[in-house]
Write an enzyme that holds these catalytic residues in place. Structure first.
Site, PDB file in Angstrom:
ATOM      1  N   LYS A 170      20.217 -29.224  -8.962  1.00  0.00           N
ATOM      2  CA  LYS A 170      20.108 -28.709 -10.334  1.00  0.00           C
ATOM      3  C   LYS A 170      21.489 -28.353 -10.885  1.00  0.00           C
ATOM      4  O   LYS A 170      21.820 -28.720 -12.011  1.00  0.00           O
ATOM      5  CB  LYS A 170      19.177 -27.487 -10.321  1.00  0.00           C
ATOM      6  N   ARG A 194      25.886 -29.936 -14.748  1.00  0.00           N
ATOM      7  CA  ARG A 194      27.322 -30.148 -14.966  1.00  0.00           C
ATOM      8  C   ARG A 194      27.631 -31.606 -15.286  1.00  0.00           C
ATOM      9  O   ARG A 194      28.584 -31.904 -16.014  1.00  0.00           O
ATOM     10  CB  ARG A 194      28.103 -29.664 -13.734  1.00  0.00           C
ATOM     11  N   ARG A 249      17.246 -11.884 -19.506  1.00  0.00           N
ATOM     12  CA  ARG A 249      18.328 -11.916 -18.500  1.00  0.00           C
ATOM     13  C   ARG A 249      19.674 -11.506 -19.110  1.00  0.00           C
ATOM     14  O   ARG A 249      19.925 -11.695 -20.294  1.00  0.00           O
ATOM     15  CB  ARG A 249      18.372 -13.305 -17.841  1.00  0.00           C
ATOM     16  N   SER A 307      29.363 -14.654  -9.308  1.00  0.00           N
ATOM     17  CA  SER A 307      28.503 -15.510 -10.132  1.00  0.00           C
ATOM     18  C   SER A 307      29.213 -16.805 -10.492  1.00  0.00           C
ATOM     19  O   SER A 307      30.204 -16.804 -11.235  1.00  0.00           O
ATOM     20  CB  SER A 307      28.092 -14.791 -11.416  1.00  0.00           C
ATOM     21  N   GLN A 311      27.934 -18.994 -12.354  1.00  0.00           N
ATOM     22  CA  GLN A 311      27.674 -19.283 -13.771  1.00  0.00           C
ATOM     23  C   GLN A 311      28.744 -18.652 -14.645  1.00  0.00           C
ATOM     24  O   GLN A 311      29.230 -19.279 -15.589  1.00  0.00           O
ATOM     25  CB  GLN A 311      26.281 -18.774 -14.166  1.00  0.00           C
ATOM     26  N   ASP A 327      20.112 -18.467  -3.916  1.00  0.00           N
ATOM     27  CA  ASP A 327      18.819 -18.949  -4.435  1.00  0.00           C
ATOM     28  C   ASP A 327      17.784 -19.136  -3.322  1.00  0.00           C
ATOM     29  O   ASP A 327      16.618 -19.437  -3.606  1.00  0.00           O
ATOM     30  CB  ASP A 327      19.007 -20.279  -5.171  1.00  0.00           C
ATOM     31  N   LYS A 344      17.415 -12.703 -11.431  1.00  0.00           N
ATOM     32  CA  LYS A 344      17.171 -14.151 -11.427  1.00  0.00           C
ATOM     33  C   LYS A 344      15.970 -14.448 -12.333  1.00  0.00           C
ATOM     34  O   LYS A 344      15.620 -13.634 -13.175  1.00  0.00           O
ATOM     35  CB  LYS A 344      16.950 -14.637  -9.992  1.00  0.00           C
ATOM     36  N   ARG A 376      13.587 -10.943  -7.876  1.00  0.00           N
ATOM     37  CA  ARG A 376      13.143 -11.597  -6.635  1.00  0.00           C
ATOM     38  C   ARG A 376      13.011 -10.633  -5.467  1.00  0.00           C
ATOM     39  O   ARG A 376      12.375 -10.970  -4.465  1.00  0.00           O
ATOM     40  CB  ARG A 376      14.084 -12.762  -6.278  1.00  0.00           C
ATOM     41  N   ARG A 388      10.982 -20.581  -7.607  1.00  0.00           N
ATOM     42  CA  ARG A 388      11.330 -20.459  -6.177  1.00  0.00           C
ATOM     43  C   ARG A 388      10.363 -19.517  -5.435  1.00  0.00           C
ATOM     44  O   ARG A 388      10.131 -19.675  -4.242  1.00  0.00           O
ATOM     45  CB  ARG A 388      12.778 -20.010  -6.016  1.00  0.00           C
TER      46      ARG A 388
HETATM   47  C1  S3P Z   1      24.027 -21.451 -10.513  1.00  0.00           C
HETATM   48  C2  S3P Z   1      24.554 -20.261 -10.069  1.00  0.00           C
HETATM   49  C3  S3P Z   1      23.730 -19.175  -9.503  1.00  0.00           C
HETATM   50  C4  S3P Z   1      22.360 -19.655  -9.110  1.00  0.00           C
HETATM   51  C5  S3P Z   1      21.738 -20.516 -10.157  1.00  0.00           C
HETATM   52  C6  S3P Z   1      22.593 -21.737 -10.426  1.00  0.00           C
HETATM   53  C7  S3P Z   1      24.929 -22.458 -11.082  1.00  0.00           C
HETATM   54  O1  S3P Z   1      23.589 -18.150 -10.472  1.00  0.00           O
HETATM   55  O2  S3P Z   1      21.515 -18.550  -8.843  1.00  0.00           O
HETATM   56  O3  S3P Z   1      20.455 -20.948  -9.756  1.00  0.00           O
HETATM   57  O4  S3P Z   1      24.506 -23.618 -11.276  1.00  0.00           O
HETATM   58  O5  S3P Z   1      26.092 -22.132 -11.341  1.00  0.00           O
HETATM   59  P1  S3P Z   1      24.643 -16.947 -10.612  1.00  0.00           P
HETATM   60  O6  S3P Z   1      25.899 -17.475 -11.113  1.00  0.00           O
HETATM   61  O7  S3P Z   1      23.987 -16.008 -11.608  1.00  0.00           O
HETATM   62  O8  S3P Z   1      24.739 -16.338  -9.233  1.00  0.00           O
END
Ligand code: S3P
Length: 438
Positions: free
Chosen positions: A25, A30, A126, A171, A173, A319, A346, A350, A393
């Protein structure tokens, strides 16, 4: 939203054969983002045709990018270049996908147009201040709703400035958001993370010809670099493989091969943790594609023991904890997870949702603010009913609990499994789980 709402899992069974779970994913998102910003045509294979990655794809179409597919995992993106996106005509809907919203916030902050990002009932709960705050330090004009929640209103500012920023939480993200904004910023952007997180953005930017430097826990790039199109082969998602790694470990007489699994070392915490617990997972074949390592993994049943999960694995398995908790419930002895407060923000909380579900299946747990203690008895689960709270999940993790249950397990609110694992029911049945839409 599509997919089956509830699952019923008949007790028992074993997992065997050879399967390839859908594409990663994180890498699928990306590939659309960077392919769109590149000069030239990017071909993607193995793309995840799940709702989250499709949300990202539809957003880039709204931003004027010609994207063909997906057709059996093949996607063709006619990149428009770093400055070629056009203003969308409507609100950009990220669905259930935090990755779409947080990465796009960075990518869109430096454009010449404005936009609004929103999402479903889960995503609008979120936290987005984690991206809004550092983006504002770069000069971005980003507004959130109350308490830093979506929707995000972004007024484009083509004059962003690079920053040096230390993330307050581990993180990928947020790191990726800032690196993408950094492409549009003047000067250098340096992001330091408290612990190493998945590095797919850095690897893929490099594959698109961008110079990205890593030194320890810091990543840096200079703004204004152009991206050159490339071919992206998306590995099978280790986060989707995780359910089967756990299932085949806990179900007696199992012997399962998972092919083409991405084994980027920033994602393999699940393998390290399961092995520490006594799992039998071997690498059958290993190779590289597009800067990412892949492997075929073979997993056979074994008895597990409870452990204290080492802190360094937490971000590398972030995850996979719902699945790991199911494994821990079948282990002999206590398993302790701490330092994982991120699990509370999340797709669901979780920690709490897994604790409630494990208790419903007869497992003793203690909830911590930043983790969970699971009292493994070396046995299995009672039957029972689980509310997945719309978290993909959670639903798939409890599906695997059926393999060691003494009566049927019913799981509610499973439609979001389609966000990350289209075809889960069919693949799980093919591998040996007695699971049905209910
Ligand atoms: C992800 C980063 C993670 C992960 C998410 C996908 C990504 O999140 O939990 O399912 O693709 O960069 P966080 O950056 O909030 O940890």
């Amino acid at each position: 939203m599509s997919g089956v709402d509830d699952y019923k899992v008949e007790p028992g069974g074993r997992l065997s054969g050879t399967i390839r779970v859908p594409g990663d994913k994180s890498i699928s998102h990306r590939s659309i983002m960077l392919g769109s910003l590149a000069q030239g045509t990017t071909q993607v294979t193995g793309f995840l045709e799940g709702e989250d990655a499709l949300a990202t794809m539809n957003i880039f179409r709204s931003l004027g990018v010609d994207i063909q597919g997906p057709d059996q995992g093949r996607v063709t993106i006619r990149g428009v270049g770093l400055h070629g996106l056009s203003a969308p005509e409507r609100v950009l809907d990220c669905g259930n996908s935090g990755t779409s919203m947080r990465l796009l916030a960075g990518l869109l902050a430096g454009q010449t147009f404005d936009c609004e990002l929103t999402g479903d009932d889960s995503l609008v709960q979120r936290p987005m201040s984690r991206v809004a705050i550092p983006l504002r330090l770069m000069g971005a004009r980003v507004n959130t709703a109350a308490q830093g929640r979506p929707p995000l209103h972004i007024q484009g500012n083509p004059q962003l400035q690079g920053i040096t920023y230390t993330l307050p939480m581990a993180s990928a993200q947020v790191k990726s958001c800032l690196l993408l904004a950094g492409l549009y910023a003047q000067g250098e952007t340096v992001v330091t993370e408290p612990e190493i997180t998945r590095d797919h953005t850095e690897r893929m930017l490099t594959a698109f010809g961008v110079t990205v430097l890593r030194e320890g826990r810091s990543v840096r790039l200079n703004g204004g670099q152009s991206l050159r199109s490339t071919a992206i082969e998306v590995p099978a998602d280790i986060s989707s493989a995780a359910f089967f790694l756990v299932g085949a470990t806990i179900a007696p007489a199992s012997d399962l091969v998972l092919t083409h699994v991405g084994i980027n070392p920033t994602r393999t915490g699940i393998l390290d943790i399961l092995r520490l617990m006594g799992a039998d997972i071997t690498v059958e074949r290993e190779w590289q594609a597009g800067g990412e390592p892949l492997a075929d993994l073979r997993v056979r049943s074994s008895s597990l023991k409870g452990i204290d999960i080492p802190q360094q694995y937490v971000p590398l398995a972030i995850d996979e904890f719902p699945a790991l908790f199911v494994a821990a419930a079948c282990a002999q002895g206590r398993t302790v997870l701490r330092g994982a407060a991120e699990l509370r923000v999340k797709e669901s909380d979780r920690i709490q949702v897994m604790a409630d579900g494990l208790r419903a299946l007869g497992v003793g747990v203690s909830v911590l603010t930043d983790g969970l203690i699971i009292e493994g008895q070396g046995g299995g689960f009672t039957g029972g009913e689980i509310d997945s709270h719309g978290d993909h999940r959670i639903a798939m993790s409890f599906a695997m609990a059926g393999l060691r249950a003494s009566a049927p397990v019913r799981i509610r609110d499973c439609a979001n499994v389609a966000t990350s694992f289209p075809g889960f029911l069919e693949m799980a049945r093919q591998a040996g789980l007695q699971i049905f839409g209910a």
